[in-house]
Structure formats: C-alpha cells, structure tokens
Scaffold this motif. Structure first.
Motif, PDB file in Angstrom:
ATOM      1  N   UNK A 395      -5.220 -17.900 -10.136  1.00 50.34           N
ATOM      2  CA  UNK A 395      -5.498 -18.495  -8.749  1.00 50.34           C
ATOM      3  C   UNK A 395      -6.980 -18.536  -8.649  1.00 50.34           C
ATOM      4  N   UNK A 396      -8.017 -17.905  -9.424  1.00 54.18           N
ATOM      5  CA  UNK A 396      -9.100 -18.123  -9.060  1.00 54.18           C
ATOM      6  C   UNK A 396      -9.888 -17.341  -7.820  1.00 54.18           C
ATOM      7  N   UNK A 397      -9.459 -16.146  -7.791  1.00 54.62           N
ATOM      8  CA  UNK A 397      -9.491 -15.186  -6.806  1.00 54.62           C
ATOM      9  C   UNK A 397     -11.318 -14.856  -6.820  1.00 54.62           C
ATOM     10  N   UNK A 398     -11.778 -15.112  -5.857  1.00 60.83           N
ATOM     11  CA  UNK A 398     -13.033 -14.584  -5.680  1.00 60.83           C
ATOM     12  C   UNK A 398     -13.525 -12.846  -5.517  1.00 60.83           C
ATOM     13  N   UNK A 399     -14.099 -12.519  -6.402  1.00 59.73           N
ATOM     14  CA  UNK A 399     -14.463 -11.181  -6.415  1.00 59.73           C
ATOM     15  C   UNK A 399     -16.023 -11.271  -5.912  1.00 59.73           C
ATOM     16  N   UNK A 400     -16.428 -10.525  -4.949  1.00 66.99           N
ATOM     17  CA  UNK A 400     -17.991 -10.736  -4.512  1.00 66.99           C
ATOM     18  C   UNK A 400     -18.513  -9.609  -5.084  1.00 66.99           C
ATOM     19  N   UNK A 401     -19.920  -9.621  -5.019  1.00 69.36           N
ATOM     20  CA  UNK A 401     -21.007  -8.641  -5.481  1.00 69.36           C
ATOM     21  C   UNK A 401     -20.887  -7.347  -4.539  1.00 69.36           C
ATOM     22  N   UNK A 402     -20.814  -6.269  -5.235  1.00 72.66           N
ATOM     23  CA  UNK A 402     -20.887  -5.187  -4.780  1.00 72.66           C
ATOM     24  C   UNK A 402     -19.506  -4.637  -4.322  1.00 72.66           C
ATOM     25  N   UNK A 403     -18.247  -5.371  -4.799  1.00 71.57           N
ATOM     26  CA  UNK A 403     -17.010  -5.063  -4.317  1.00 71.57           C
ATOM     27  C   UNK A 403     -16.620  -3.790  -5.353  1.00 71.57           C
ATOM     28  N   UNK A 404     -15.909  -2.877  -4.981  1.00 73.02           N
ATOM     29  CA  UNK A 404     -15.479  -1.728  -5.670  1.00 73.02           C
ATOM     30  C   UNK A 404     -14.096  -2.313  -6.347  1.00 73.02           C
ATOM     31  N   UNK A 405     -14.050  -2.125  -7.789  1.00 80.82           N
ATOM     32  CA  UNK A 405     -12.987  -2.268  -8.453  1.00 80.82           C
ATOM     33  C   UNK A 405     -12.413  -1.215  -9.102  1.00 80.82           C
ATOM     34  N   UNK A 406     -11.036  -1.089  -8.833  1.00 78.80           N
ATOM     35  CA  UNK A 406     -10.209   0.135  -9.122  1.00 78.80           C
ATOM     36  C   UNK A 406      -9.055  -0.590 -10.138  1.00 78.80           C
ATOM     37  N   UNK A 407      -8.911  -0.031 -11.379  1.00 76.87           N
ATOM     38  CA  UNK A 407      -7.864  -0.513 -12.531  1.00 76.87           C
ATOM     39  C   UNK A 407      -6.744   0.661 -12.445  1.00 76.87           C
ATOM     40  N   UNK A 408      -5.736   0.312 -11.631  1.00 82.15           N
ATOM     41  CA  UNK A 408      -4.717   1.390 -11.712  1.00 82.15           C
ATOM     42  C   UNK A 408      -3.863   1.411 -13.177  1.00 82.15           C
ATOM     43  N   UNK A 409      -4.353   2.208 -14.071  1.00 79.55           N
ATOM     44  CA  UNK A 409      -3.735   2.566 -15.533  1.00 79.55           C
ATOM     45  C   UNK A 409      -2.333   3.078 -15.357  1.00 79.55           C
ATOM     46  N   UNK A 410      -2.106   3.870 -14.351  1.00 79.77           N
ATOM     47  CA  UNK A 410      -0.676   3.955 -14.079  1.00 79.77           C
ATOM     48  C   UNK A 410       0.304   2.925 -13.714  1.00 79.77           C
ATOM     49  N   UNK A 411      -0.220   1.958 -12.976  1.00 87.07           N
ATOM     50  CA  UNK A 411       0.639   0.678 -12.929  1.00 87.07           C
ATOM     51  C   UNK A 411       0.894   0.015 -14.094  1.00 87.07           C
TER      52      UNK A 411
END
Length: 515
Positions: A395-411
C-alpha cells in the motif's frame, strides 16, 4: 509528655489552594505539538483516538501483545497508534516484519530514548538499548566476539554441567514433594550466566535479602517503555514520573545494580584473587579498560553497561523460556512421553545429557522452537525507531522519521498464513520444516533480526534445550496431590518479558536407574 501549647498549623498549606489548577497545567504541558500537515501522506490505518492520551487506553491490561494482535485483526498488519504524543507503528505479519528488519533495517534500526533504559545502561553505553551509532556497532562486535569465541563456549558448557548437577542434586533431595520449579530454574540459569560472565554466581548477596528473581523482575519493569516520559517526553512527563514514584524506584534499582556490579568488579581487581584458569567476561572488559580496543577505550561504566545487558537479559529471558517449556510439555502428556523417551534413549544410563548428545535430541529441539513461537520471552521485541522517513508495504504506507516501531513477534508467530492451528502447542510442526529462529524467517523472530538480532541467541537457545532435556532425563513429573490439570494456570503476565502468571509447581521423582 510536655503540656506546652503546640502552635496551631493551618489545616492546609498555602500551596494546597493552587492544586485545582494543577490538572489544567498538566493538560497544557502534555498537549502534543500540532503535527505537520499529513493530508498528502499515506499513513497506516489507525483506530479512533482520544484527546491527549491517544490510543493508550487500548493497551490497558497486562498483555499488550494480545491487545495489539486483536486490534491488528481489525485494522491490519501495519497499524499506526498514537501512544500519548508518540506515533507508534505496530507490525503484525511476516512480510512487513521483513521490510522493517531487513529491507529497511539500516533506516529502522535505532532505539527510542527512555528514562529506564537510559539510566540502567549508564547513558546508553550498552549494546541492547543504545541508539544506532558507530559506537554501538563496534561494541556489539566486541560483545559477540568475546561471548562466542571457542574458549568462551567451552567454559559455557562447563558452567552448564556444574549448575545442572547442583539443580539435579537439589531436586533429588526434594523428590516426592511439591517444588516451585521457577525458583530452581532461575537459580540454575543465574549460575550458568554468572560462571561465564562473572567467574562465579554471586546470587543475591548485594540485595539485602530480596529474592534475586524479584530484583530482576523489577529491573525488567524499569526497562519497560510504559511510563509517562515515554509517552510525553517533556517536563510534564518527567514530573508525572516523579509524582508516580517511578523515578524513585528507578533510582533505587539503579543503585542496587550499580552496587552489585561494583562488588563484582572489585572482586576481579582484588590483588589477592587467585589467577583464573581462563578469562571471564569481566576479566576481558577490565583488560580492555587498560589496553583499549579499536577507536575507543572502555571505562568502568562501559563495563557495567555490558554486564547489565548480560545479567538482566540473559538470566530473565532464558529462565522464562525454560519455565514455559516445562509447563507446556507437562500439560501435553503425549509430548511429555515422546520427549522423555527420546532423551533417555539418546543419553542411556549417563547421569546427565552430554554435549555430544545434543545433536540427536531432534524432538526436544522442536519443543524449544515451539516454545519460542508461542511464548517468545519478549513478545513485542524491543522497540525500534525510524531514522529516516520511508514507505512500506504494497500500500506504500508512509513511516515518518522518529516514529516508534514495534514488531509483535507474538502475532507473527500466530499468523495463519504461515502456521496451521497457530494456537495449538504442536512441536511436530517443526519436524519436517526448515523454519528457524535465527533471523531469516520473519514469521518466527523471537530473537529479532537484522542489526538488532540478539547476540546471545545461540547461548540462550542451547541452554534452554540442555536444561529441559536434563529435567526430563533425570526425573518423572507429576502434579501435587489434589491438583488437577485444569487447575494449572497457563496465563501470561509481564512487561518486556512475558512470564507465566503463576509459578509452575510440580512433584519430581528421581529416575531410579540414575540416582
């Protein structure tokens, strides 16, 4: 008692009358700055949010990884939340996890600052929590080399054997009685890590009689990114952390740990200390404070920060995984029977599983993989922070600088696109599978991947396999009298690491042929 008249104090101090204005002041200070226009951006889907707190209310409870998983089912595998004033991207499937941890790893590999991690890492002198920099890259190389070189690996095996013998002896004395396995497992793992990193296990000698596991748990809570300043990085956030008592608890725990590390370092610098057979990690780090390494020279605070990573990360995550493994295996009698038969056939009449036996324990390794899939010790991994603005996904989502990113390994470990019956404990799923947890399969990243993959992955996974194998080899296991299978709680609870909510209480019976 004196009968002298006591001056009458005002019922309320003068400043008390300004308290009604305090909420207004806090609301003003917490109010986030007006964001730049986003009308031309393609941001990920986001649930409706409340004023001021954003989406924080959606994470209420003790299992945020489960709450985020349910939200992702509605809003999609890339979901933008506003936690207080912090934009936070939640990733919940393997394809997007690969983009975060591999495709755009160089741009998404930093860490957000946090008062807990900043304090306990001595100002980000460590490896795990330090923001991305050349310094952090060099320190990671140093740490990985010293922990993984051949001589260290041999000392690690020696430590495993020594601590396993102690654990088996202690459980043998308690045979036929109900025991809290959490305590025995934690003590054994502490001993293993202590032998390799510190030269010996120091136990709780520095903590004034507190349970060692409670100290570690509290430290993990301090590292959890769930305090006011994490969501409102301004004066009001810091003020609320003081008001809530978080700052005082953080200072106390830091002083406890610092005193512990000072004791360990002083012991290693003692001129009366007998020469060790081989250098432990503290010896290596202290040597580098004198000699230097590469473009920088270590200080004592560098040493303490690396010990913090080893001490807190290694002990807690490994012991949690072993508890979950023994819990799930016991709750599935067919798995217990099959695993026990394997280890006793491979090991025979030997008192303990030996290093050369480990390669043949294929089913027990499948059990460990299934535990990492279902019960990743850190189900949300450690948060990342975007260093540059990027687009992700089809979808080409924009992720802006300084955005916190959480990868849900449980999911991702429960993504039905990759896993059949994802909620079922089924070690056999790995018997004919090449899927590994080493960072190349993004539906299975309990140790993360890319530049932020856990450097202690091999050490931790081998220790889990070794301890579980020996517990099944040396003992038969049963529930305490009057307790039924349905009475055993298998709920999760925790913060950075996800513990079993209640201790695992079982009755060990020593295998007669080995006693």
């Amino acid at each position: 008692m004196s009968t002298e008249a006591i001056p009458v104090q005002p019922l309320l101090p003068p400043w008390w009358f300004s308290l009604p204005l305090l909420p207004i002041l806090i609301l003003f200070l917490l109010k986030p700055k007006k964001p730049k226009t986003t009308k031309d951006l393609n941001l990920p889907p986001s649930p409706p949010r409340l004023p001021l707190i954003g989406h924080l209310h959606l994470l209420a409870g003790k299992n945020p990884h489960q709450a985020l998983f349910k939200l992702a089912e509605k809003y999609g595998p890339a979901m933008l939340l506003h936690l207080g004033s912090i934009p936070t991207l939640i990733i919940s499937n393997a394809d997007l996890a690969k983009e975060i941890m591999q495709t755009h790893d160089a741009d998404f590999c930093s860490r957000p600052v946090s008062p807990g991690t900043r304090k306990l890492s001595y100002g980000y002198l460590d490896v795990s929590f330090a923001p991305q920099s050349q310094y952090r890259t060099e320190m990671r190389k140093l740490f990985s080399y010293e922990m993984l070189k051949a001589k260290r690996e041999q000392s690690l095996w020696t430590a495993r054997v020594v601590e396993m013998k102690k654990m088996v002896a202690n459980l043998t004395k308690l045979a036929s009685t109900a025991v809290n396995l959490n305590d025995h497992i934690f003590t054994a793992v502490d001993g293993i890590i202590g032998q390799v990193a510190f030269g010996k296990s120091y136990g709780a000698t520095q903590f004034n009689g507190q349970r060692f596991q409670d100290v570690i748990d509290e430290c993990m809570n301090m590292l959890d990114s769930f305090n006011f300043e994490d969501f409102y990085p301004n004066k009001a956030g810091r003020f609320l952390d003081v008001l809530s008592g978080y700052r005082a608890r953080l200072e106390k725990r830091f002083n406890d740990l610092d005193g512990y590390f000072e004791m360990v370092i002083a012991d290693h610098l003692d001129p009366k200390r007998p020469p060790p057979e081989s250098e432990d990690l503290v010896d290596v780090l202290l040597r580098l404070t004198r000699e230097g390494e590469g473009d920088f020279k270590l200080t004592i605070n560098h040493v303490k920060s690396i010990l913090m990573d080893t001490f807190i990360g290694g002990i807690d995550t490994t012991s949690v995984a072993i508890v979950w493994a023994m819990s799930e295996v016991f709750m599935h009698p067919n798995v217990l029977k099959k695993a026990t038969a394997e280890v006793r056939t491979v090991t025979g009449k030997k008192a303990l599983v030996e290093e050369q036996d480990m390669k043949q324990l294929k089913y027990i390794k499948c059990i460990v993989k299934e535990i990492f899939r279902m019960h990743a010790s850190a189900p949300l991994l450690l948060p990342r922070e975007a260093m540059k603005s990027k687009k992700i996904g089809k979808e080409g989502y924009d992720v802006l600088e300084k955005t916190r990113i959480i990868v849900n390994a449980w999911a991702t470990g429960r993504d039905p696109a990759y896993w059949t019956d994802p909620d079922k404990f089924y070690p056999e799923r790995f018997e004919d599978s090449d899927v590994e947890f080493k960072g190349g399969h993004f539906q299975f990243t309990p140790f993360a991947s890319g530049r932020r993959i856990c450097p202690g992955m091999a050490m931790g996974s081998t220790t889990v396999t070794y301890v579980v194998a020996n517990m099944l080899h040396c003992f038969d296991w049963d529930l305490p009298e009057g307790v039924k299978m349905e009475d055993v709680c298998m709920e999760e609870e925790g913060g950075v690491t996800m513990h079993k909510k209640t201790p695992l209480i079982l009755v060990p019976t020593r295998v007669n042929s080995l006693a």
